[in-house]
Design a protein around this motif. Structure first.
Motif, short mmCIF file in Angstrom:
data_model
loop_
_atom_site.label_atom_id
_atom_site.label_comp_id
_atom_site.label_asym_id
_atom_site.label_seq_id
_atom_site.Cartn_x
_atom_site.Cartn_y
_atom_site.Cartn_z
N UNK A 177 0.80 -1.25 0.04
CA UNK A 177 0.07 -0.04 0.11
C UNK A 177 0.96 1.35 0.08
N UNK A 178 2.25 1.22 0.34
CA UNK A 178 2.95 2.29 0.35
C UNK A 178 3.41 2.72 -1.16
N UNK A 179 3.44 3.93 -1.60
CA UNK A 179 3.85 4.35 -2.43
C UNK A 179 5.55 4.59 -2.55
N UNK A 180 6.21 3.58 -3.08
CA UNK A 180 7.68 3.52 -2.84
C UNK A 180 8.31 4.59 -3.68
N UNK A 181 7.66 4.86 -4.83
CA UNK A 181 8.25 5.93 -5.48
C UNK A 181 8.12 7.24 -4.85
N UNK A 182 7.01 7.77 -4.21
CA UNK A 182 6.88 8.87 -3.32
C UNK A 182 7.76 9.05 -2.18
N UNK A 183 7.91 7.93 -1.72
CA UNK A 183 9.10 7.73 -0.47
C UNK A 183 10.43 8.25 -1.12
N UNK A 184 10.87 7.65 -2.10
CA UNK A 184 12.08 7.87 -2.59
C UNK A 184 12.40 9.15 -3.31
N UNK A 185 10.94 9.69 -3.96
CA UNK A 185 11.35 11.08 -4.40
C UNK A 185 11.30 11.95 -3.05
N UNK A 186 10.64 11.98 -2.23
CA UNK A 186 11.11 12.68 -0.93
C UNK A 186 12.14 12.53 -0.42
N UNK A 187 12.93 11.37 -0.41
CA UNK A 187 14.13 11.37 0.13
C UNK A 187 15.26 11.98 -0.71
N UNK A 188 15.16 11.98 -2.15
CA UNK A 188 15.96 12.79 -3.01
C UNK A 188 15.59 14.15 -3.02
N UNK A 189 14.41 14.69 -2.87
CA UNK A 189 14.16 16.06 -2.63
C UNK A 189 14.88 16.77 -1.55
#
Length: 130
Positions: free
Chosen positions: A10-22
């Motif tokens: 259920x977790x949007x991994x891409x959103x998590x990774x995008x937030x880390x990169x940002x």
């Protein structure tokens, strides 16, 4: 810095990774304000697909028919089951042991758990043969 995270389907991994990169980009800008040569490199070494098998999936029904107890808990174990599921193959993760004793020094599996697993695999083999 090395970072590893595992999530449920259920977790949007891409959103998590995008937030880390940002966040890394923000830190890099702050660092360069003091040291123009500073940089932050983000390298994703590996990713996999989470598993979210519905309670009415064929693999769940078969497991129940063969005596498995279905648990609704979600865990962040890394397995290939999500890849199979994404490919259209109904999948579940099951096996002997308890995660409380796994993946640490002196890990063990209770012999009774191994016996239960062996019995399940025998039932599965008989089901496939039928």
């Amino acid at each position: 810095m090395t970072l590893e995270f595992r999530s449920i389907a259920e977790t949007d991994d891409r959103a998590v990774l995008d937030a880390v990169v940002a966040h890394c980009r923000d830190l890099e800008a702050q660092m360069r304000a003091e040291h123009p040569e500073a940089s932050v490199d983000v390298t994703i070494v590996c990713e996999t697909v989470g598993l979210d098998t519905p309670q009415d999936a064929p693999a769940v029904k078969l497991g129940q028919e063969l005596g498995l107890e279905v648990q609704a808990d979600k865990v962040t174990y890394g397995t290939e089951a999500g890849i199979y599921s994404e490919g259209g193959i109904s999948a579940v993760v099951c096996g002997p042991g308890d995660i409380a004793q796994a993946h640490k020094p002196d890990e063990f599996i209770d012999p009774d758990q191994l016996a239960q697993c062996e019995a399940f695999v025998a039932r599965l083999v008989e089901h496939v043969r039928a």
